[in-house]
Motif scaffolding. Structure first.
Motif, PDB file in Angstrom:
ATOM      1  N   LYS A 153      28.879  52.087 -22.939  1.00 33.37           N
ATOM      2  CA  LYS A 153      29.028  53.493 -23.277  1.00 33.37           C
ATOM      3  C   LYS A 153      27.690  54.045 -23.748  1.00 33.37           C
ATOM      4  N   VAL A 186      25.231  57.174 -24.590  1.00 26.33           N
ATOM      5  CA  VAL A 186      25.186  58.594 -24.913  1.00 26.33           C
ATOM      6  C   VAL A 186      23.733  59.042 -24.883  1.00 26.33           C
ATOM      7  N   SER A 187      23.434  60.048 -24.062  1.00 30.35           N
ATOM      8  CA  SER A 187      22.028  60.431 -23.953  1.00 30.35           C
ATOM      9  C   SER A 187      21.719  61.632 -24.839  1.00 30.35           C
ATOM     10  N   TYR A 188      20.620  61.536 -25.574  1.00 28.89           N
ATOM     11  CA  TYR A 188      20.158  62.628 -26.428  1.00 28.89           C
ATOM     12  C   TYR A 188      18.877  63.215 -25.862  1.00 28.89           C
ATOM     13  N   PRO A 239      27.653  64.976 -32.571  1.00 31.90           N
ATOM     14  CA  PRO A 239      27.884  65.808 -31.390  1.00 31.90           C
ATOM     15  C   PRO A 239      29.111  66.706 -31.518  1.00 31.90           C
ATOM     16  N   ASN A 258      26.153  69.224 -23.397  1.00 31.86           N
ATOM     17  CA  ASN A 258      25.685  67.882 -23.739  1.00 31.86           C
ATOM     18  C   ASN A 258      26.411  67.328 -24.947  1.00 31.86           C
ATOM     19  N   ARG A 260      28.691  64.102 -25.163  1.00 30.47           N
ATOM     20  CA  ARG A 260      28.305  63.015 -26.063  1.00 30.47           C
ATOM     21  C   ARG A 260      29.487  62.636 -26.943  1.00 30.47           C
ATOM     22  N   THR A 320      32.068  60.883 -24.849  1.00 29.24           N
ATOM     23  CA  THR A 320      31.664  59.519 -24.510  1.00 29.24           C
ATOM     24  C   THR A 320      31.951  58.600 -25.680  1.00 29.24           C
TER      25      THR A 320
END
Lengths: 341, 508
Positions: free
Chosen positions: A199, A201-203, B152, B456, B460, B463
């Motif tokens: 999993k 998660v891109s920041y 998020p 986003n 996030r 996810t």
């Protein structure tokens, strides 16, 4: 004269720009022997395929500054920013319009390989559409957790990932399929875990990823060691593993490499300088000599230290061979992620 | 007490003559950078890094770092001061954080109150700067701990609230405002998606990979749209030149602005502390808040001084707030603070949890210099108001070409592509027709800015929660934001159903 109040504005802008330029390119006209022949006979542009202020930009500016100050190159060198598409916009233009223009060089790093290989948003052009001139610096990836994390080593993190990947959130500072993601899933992939199940998660950038880690919104992050070192020193984070071939010194002397932990994974984040695809032997020889001399100079060592960059020099041929190997590895990883072209 | 001692040391260092000079040069360049569209604070600071490196090369490393960061930070908050000038005078926002200032600022200028608008912007920025600094000194540590807890889910709900609230920005119709918001969100999806890595609506055109540049769209819609309107409607035909009235705000202006400045400063500071949220959101929120609180909301959009005072205070306070995550955690909250951080690293000063322990001189010197720099900006800007305000007296036949030239130059300086110039012209034409038909432009712009962030953060959050939407409801802060957002949209509708006149319709 109603316009008087207007005139100073463009002037100030021009002055600011000119001051910046002259500081960058304050190199003497005399001195410095050419490699051979008449090249270079014109000012040289080094392109940073990003906006001002990023890693590519800083490398390009340091490179032109030191080459100028040490009089290694006696022609004026300027930096040009060409942002867009993580370098893809620049590559499209460079590979088609500048392939014989030895007066435009550029600075790049692993994304030039990754963008060319991945399925979505790929760039049709890669490092083979340019001439690798030299690798200048290196950095490594790191898997980082909070200092109070229950994961004391990489194995325990991998065991949890294997048991139930939906329970572990990993994060990084760039999009899936890009460098931070590859670094993050590399140990998992090599440890036999399906990287697609991880999993991620891109920041937007490494800073936000660290914030997510410290704030408890991520269990582990993949980043580069230069971004992690300050948090390690402050005792806020624990580094579980690094992607270097051998153990590093300094702040990282107690951090095992992934290899030591039994995971056969390595990733070097290099920065290097490239020329156009079609260069004459004279031109290649010129840069081989100049860049080697740059690497040996004290001024460059000082510049590297000031930016906390680790030096690693590879000449044109070694660099090209290394890029070929790294390309294979990235291809393999992207294929496992289902993100290869 | 220890803090005060450090602050005193900081002032001692900031008051050295060379640092005073550096602060002055910084705020001066910053003002210019803010005034010019195209050179934003980010590129301004980045371009000056090598210059400061040369200027400070003679000093020892620690004081060189202090001097350099004083200059660069001066550029940063100087640009926040200057950003309002073109918004007010030419309807041309130089930065995303001064878009909302155009709404009332430009109207004030057209009514001959450019001087009042410009000076209230400077005064508001000054007050906000000082408020943010005091808060920075007192609250830096505890706030940084809270800010990073903002995950998020919380960001998503906060920004959703922003979009819901933007319906209150609208002119005559909430429906049209919502249409424009959605249009902005749609435009924001163009480009490489940051979460999945998928390229959307790019048609294999490389310039579209990074999406539509916000500045191009905003300058096109606002500035060029206004130019087209003036030309097509022959507004200049009468030869009537707008006279500049008094330069300083009246007592009444000051009275009307005091509340908005105070509220804008506090709100801006707290939003600025959140990494990534930033000055733009702060300026929009404070504007909307003032409109809701005002006893005369119908005046907003027609030259209400509170509509200038609040967002200008908020964006300046936000830039102060953004220093907190940077200095205490080494986490840059915006593009510009990321570059400031890069500059510190160049001097071997690593911003991060150890900054205040390892380099107290640099950190406190910077904070002290910001007090001084804000004062300098006020002194510098008040006389300039008189000069700038004269611009509005320029006859349209000279002024319009200048606006076009500045727009084109500004956009090209940021993007270096002809594609953006075509986009600029396209947006100008779209801006003209939209404004003609009473479609408000600001919601589109905010949708474009917030779109990627909303998306986003939503993904996030999802996810992390393995696709479970309840994450937005189980986190208390997130739930609170969502409830306010729902009320914001529902209450006017319910009032309307019960036959009451809805505030936003009173303008018709």
């Amino acid at each position: 004269m109603k316009f008087n109040s207007w005139k100073w504005k463009p002037v100030v802008a021009a002055l600011a720009a000119a001051a910046a330029m002259s500081a960058l390119t304050a190199c003497g006209e005399g001195g410095g022997s050419g490699g051979s022949g008449s090249y270079p006979s014109k000012p040289i542009v080094v392109v940073a395929p990003s906006g001002a202020g990023g890693g590519w930009d800083k490398t390009a500016r340091s490179l032109t500054k030191v080459l100028g100050e040490t009089k290694l190159v006696d022609k004026t060198m300027t930096v040009e920013n060409k942002p867009g598409g993580g370098g893809a916009v620049f590559m499209a233009e460079y590979a088609t319009q500048d392939k014989k223009n030895p007066y435009r060089l550029f600075v790049s790093s692993p994304p030039i390989l990754i963008n060319n290989l991945k399925k979505e948003g790929n760039s049709p052009y890669g490092y083979k559409d340019a001439t690798p001139l030299a690798q200048l610096t290196k950095d490594y990836g790191a898997i980082v957790v909070r200092a109070d994390s229950k994961h004391a080593d990489i194995q325990s993190l991998m065991a949890d990932l294997k048991a139930d990947p939906t329970k572990v959130t990993v994060a990084g500072g760039s999009a899936p399929g890009s460098m931070d993601h590859l670094i993050t899933v590399l140990p998992a992939y090599k440890a036999g875990i399906d990287p697609k199940a991880v999993k991620y998660v891109s920041y937007d950038g490494g800073g936000e990823a660290i914030a997510a880690l410290l704030g408890g919104n991520a269990d582990a992050i993949g980043t580069d060691i230069s971004s992690a070192s300050e948090y390690l020193k402050a005792g806020k984070v624990r580094v579980l593993g690094i992607t270097s071939p051998e153990r590093l010194g300094g702040d990282f002397k107690d951090v095992p490499t992934l290899k030591e932990s039994g995971i056969d994974a390595e990733f070097t984040i290099w920065r290097g300088v490239f020329g156009p695809k079609e260069m004459t032997d004279d031109q290649k020889a010129y840069w081989a000599e100049k860049l080697q001399a740059l690497n040996d100079s004290d001024a460059w060592k000082k510049e590297l230290a000031a930016n906390a960059w680790e030096p690693e020099f590879k000449g044109s041929d070694d660099f090209a061979a290394f890029l070929g190997e790294q390309e294979k590895m990235i291809q393999e990883l992207l294929t496992a992620l289902g993100m290869a072209k | 007490m220890e803090t005060l001692q450090f602050l005193a040391d900081g002032f001692a260092s900031a008051l050295q003559w060379q640092n005073l000079l550096f602060a002055f040069v910084g705020v001066l360049i910053g003002t210019a950078v803010g005034v010019l569209p195209g050179i934003g604070p980010m590129s301004g600071v980045a371009l000056l890094i090598p210059v400061t490196a040369t200027l400070t090369s003679g000093q020892d490393p620690a004081s060189a770092a202090t001097s350099a960061i004083i200059l660069l930070a001066g550029v940063y908050y100087g640009a926040m001061y200057g950003g309002s000038t073109t918004s007010i005078l030419l309807n041309t926002p130089g930065e995303s954080s001064s878009v909302v200032t155009t709404l009332d600022g430009y109207q004030m200028a057209r009514q001959g109150r450019a001087g009042a608008a410009l000076s209230i912007a400077a005064i508001g920025s000054f007050v906000a700067g000082i408020v943010a600094l005091v808060a920075l000194v007192l609250l830096a540590k505890p706030l940084s701990e809270v800010a990073i807890k903002f995950g998020p889910a919380e960001y998503f709900s906060l920004m959703l609230l922003g979009l819901a609230a933007v319906s209150g920005l609208a002119g005559k119709s909430m429906t049209k405002a919502l249409i424009m918001t959605v249009l902005g969100l749609l435009l924001a999806t163009i480009g490489m998606d940051n979460v999945s890595g998928v390229a959307r609506f790019t048609y294999n055109v490389p310039v579209l990979y990074s999406g539509l540049e916000f500045l191009t769209v905003a300058v096109g819609l606002f500035a060029l749209g206004e130019v087209f309107k003036t030309v097509l409607h022959r507004d200049y035909g009468g030869g009537e030149i707008i006279k500049v009235g008094r330069v300083l705000p009246t007592r009444q202006d000051l009275k009307e602005s005091a509340g908005p400045i105070a509220r804008g400063s506090l709100l801006g500071f707290f939003i600025g502390v959140l990494p990534g949220a930033g000055a733009t959101l702060a300026s929009f929120f404070s504007y909307i808040m003032e409109k809701k609180l005002s006893r005369n909301p119908e005046k907003f959009g027609k030259g209400a001084i509170a509509g200038v005072a609040a967002p200008e205070s908020a964006n300046n306070a936000a830039s102060g707030g953004a220093m907190i995550p940077l200095l205490t955690l080494g986490i840059p909250g915006s593009g510009t603070t990321a570059i400031l951080m890069g500059a510190l690293i160049m001097y071997n000063v690593q911003p991060g949890p150890l900054l205040f322990e390892d380099h107290p001189g640099v950190a406190w010197g910077l904070i002290a210099s910001m007090f001084i720099g804000n004062l300098m900006l006020l002194v510098l800007n008040m006389p300039l108001v008189k000069v700038f305000a004269k611009i509005i007296e320029t006859p349209p036949k000279y002024l319009l070409p200048i606006i076009i030239a500045i727009s084109v130059f500004g956009v090209y300086a940021v993007q270096y592509t002809t594609f953006d110039l075509l986009l600029l012209i396209g947006c100008g034409i779209a801006g003209y027709f939209l404004a003609q038909n009473d479609y408000p432009l600001a919601p589109l712009v905010l949708g474009l800015v917030l779109g990627p962030m909303i998306e986003n953060n939503m993904r996030r959050a999802l996810t992390a929660s393995n696709g479970d939407f309840s994450i937005f409801l189980t986190k208390p802060i997130s739930l609170a934001f969502l409830l306010v957002a729902v009320l914001w949209l529902l209450v006017p509708l319910l009032l309307k159903l019960r036959g009451k006149k809805v505030i936003i319709n009173e303008e018709a």
